[in-house]
Design a protein around this motif. Sequence first.
Motif, mmCIF file in Angstrom:
data_model
loop_
_atom_site.group_PDB
_atom_site.id
_atom_site.type_symbol
_atom_site.label_atom_id
_atom_site.label_comp_id
_atom_site.label_asym_id
_atom_site.label_seq_id
_atom_site.Cartn_x
_atom_site.Cartn_y
_atom_site.Cartn_z
ATOM 1 N N VAL A 1 55.975 57.782 92.488
ATOM 2 C CA VAL A 1 56.415 58.515 91.514
ATOM 3 C C VAL A 1 55.216 58.508 90.016
ATOM 4 N N LEU A 2 54.115 57.186 89.838
ATOM 5 C CA LEU A 2 53.033 57.543 88.608
ATOM 6 C C LEU A 2 52.862 58.329 89.396
ATOM 7 N N TYR A 3 52.531 58.299 90.536
ATOM 8 C CA TYR A 3 51.320 58.886 90.534
ATOM 9 C C TYR A 3 50.860 60.538 91.227
ATOM 10 N N SER A 4 52.103 60.615 91.828
ATOM 11 C CA SER A 4 52.787 61.968 91.449
ATOM 12 C C SER A 4 52.686 62.382 90.168
ATOM 13 N N HIS A 5 53.100 61.902 88.925
ATOM 14 C CA HIS A 5 53.189 62.602 87.598
ATOM 15 C C HIS A 5 52.073 62.577 86.899
ATOM 16 N N LEU A 6 51.016 61.588 87.512
ATOM 17 C CA LEU A 6 49.617 61.981 86.967
ATOM 18 C C LEU A 6 48.588 62.469 87.706
ATOM 19 N N THR A 7 48.637 63.478 88.502
ATOM 20 C CA THR A 7 48.256 64.407 89.433
ATOM 21 C C THR A 7 48.745 65.501 89.295
ATOM 22 N N SER A 8 50.115 65.860 88.359
ATOM 23 C CA SER A 8 50.479 67.013 88.187
ATOM 24 C C SER A 8 50.327 67.533 87.118
ATOM 25 N N ILE A 9 50.051 66.485 86.694
ATOM 26 C CA ILE A 9 49.950 66.737 84.654
ATOM 27 C C ILE A 9 48.782 66.933 84.486
ATOM 28 N N GLY A 10 47.682 65.815 84.973
ATOM 29 C CA GLY A 10 46.504 65.651 85.432
ATOM 30 C C GLY A 10 45.461 66.984 86.262
ATOM 31 N N SER A 11 45.768 67.589 86.983
ATOM 32 C CA SER A 11 45.084 67.709 87.761
ATOM 33 C C SER A 11 43.979 70.068 86.849
ATOM 34 N N PRO A 12 43.472 69.990 86.797
ATOM 35 C CA PRO A 12 43.167 71.319 86.146
ATOM 36 C C PRO A 12 43.314 71.939 87.354
ATOM 37 N N ARG A 13 43.216 72.874 86.661
ATOM 38 C CA ARG A 13 44.030 75.228 87.334
ATOM 39 C C ARG A 13 42.904 75.577 86.859
ATOM 40 N N ARG A 14 42.663 76.134 88.407
ATOM 41 C CA ARG A 14 41.110 76.993 88.126
ATOM 42 C C ARG A 14 41.212 78.179 88.974
ATOM 43 N N ASP A 15 40.625 79.295 88.265
ATOM 44 C CA ASP A 15 41.092 80.728 89.544
ATOM 45 C C ASP A 15 40.265 80.460 90.389
ATOM 46 N N PRO A 16 40.987 81.025 92.081
ATOM 47 C CA PRO A 16 40.684 80.934 93.596
ATOM 48 C C PRO A 16 39.761 81.332 93.862
ATOM 49 N N THR A 17 39.761 82.783 92.787
ATOM 50 C CA THR A 17 38.144 83.184 93.484
ATOM 51 C C THR A 17 37.352 83.027 92.775
ATOM 52 N N THR A 18 36.756 82.552 91.423
ATOM 53 C CA THR A 18 35.870 82.568 90.470
ATOM 54 C C THR A 18 35.598 81.081 90.679
#
Length: 181
Positions: free
Chosen positions: A61-78
Amino acid sequence: MANASAKRTAAQNEAALRNLNIWMVLAPLISILIRFLFRSSVIPPRTSSVIHGLTFVPLFVLYSHLTSIGSPRRDPTTQALIGSGEDLNMPGVTEWCWDIIYVTWACQVGSAALGEWFWWLYLCIPLFALWKIYSIFLKPYFFSGSKEEATDDDQGAASMSKRQQKLKKRSEKGDPRVKRL
């Protein structure tokens, strides 16, 4: 376009999540390897197996939480940074999530290396939670003494800064450095 602070946070989060992914696999493998090399059986005793299963739930649960809040979002093309995610080095709840993960990994490897009694270390998590509940919620409201005991002078002194208190004492002594209004 992201600024330098967001890029730095994103890079730190990516490194932290990469290490988290590695250790999510490595900690159980080290535990199994130690049991295989230094113990008579690879499969831990039944109580330890139950504890491993029960501690896997908060770990995941904590792994999923940290992954969801900490993952940077990037533009798929650039591959340009859209959002850096929450800072995974923040104090507070995020820090406590990391602490629980580290204690779980230590208990997994420690129980394999030193014995099943090492799982008693896991009790530091609820004990710490109880201490935080006591120090943040119970102590200030129930154990701080009566509010009526404070006099008006004490309340006035508490509302003034240290500099104001010092100037008031000087003026009461008649210090010529203090201007009287």
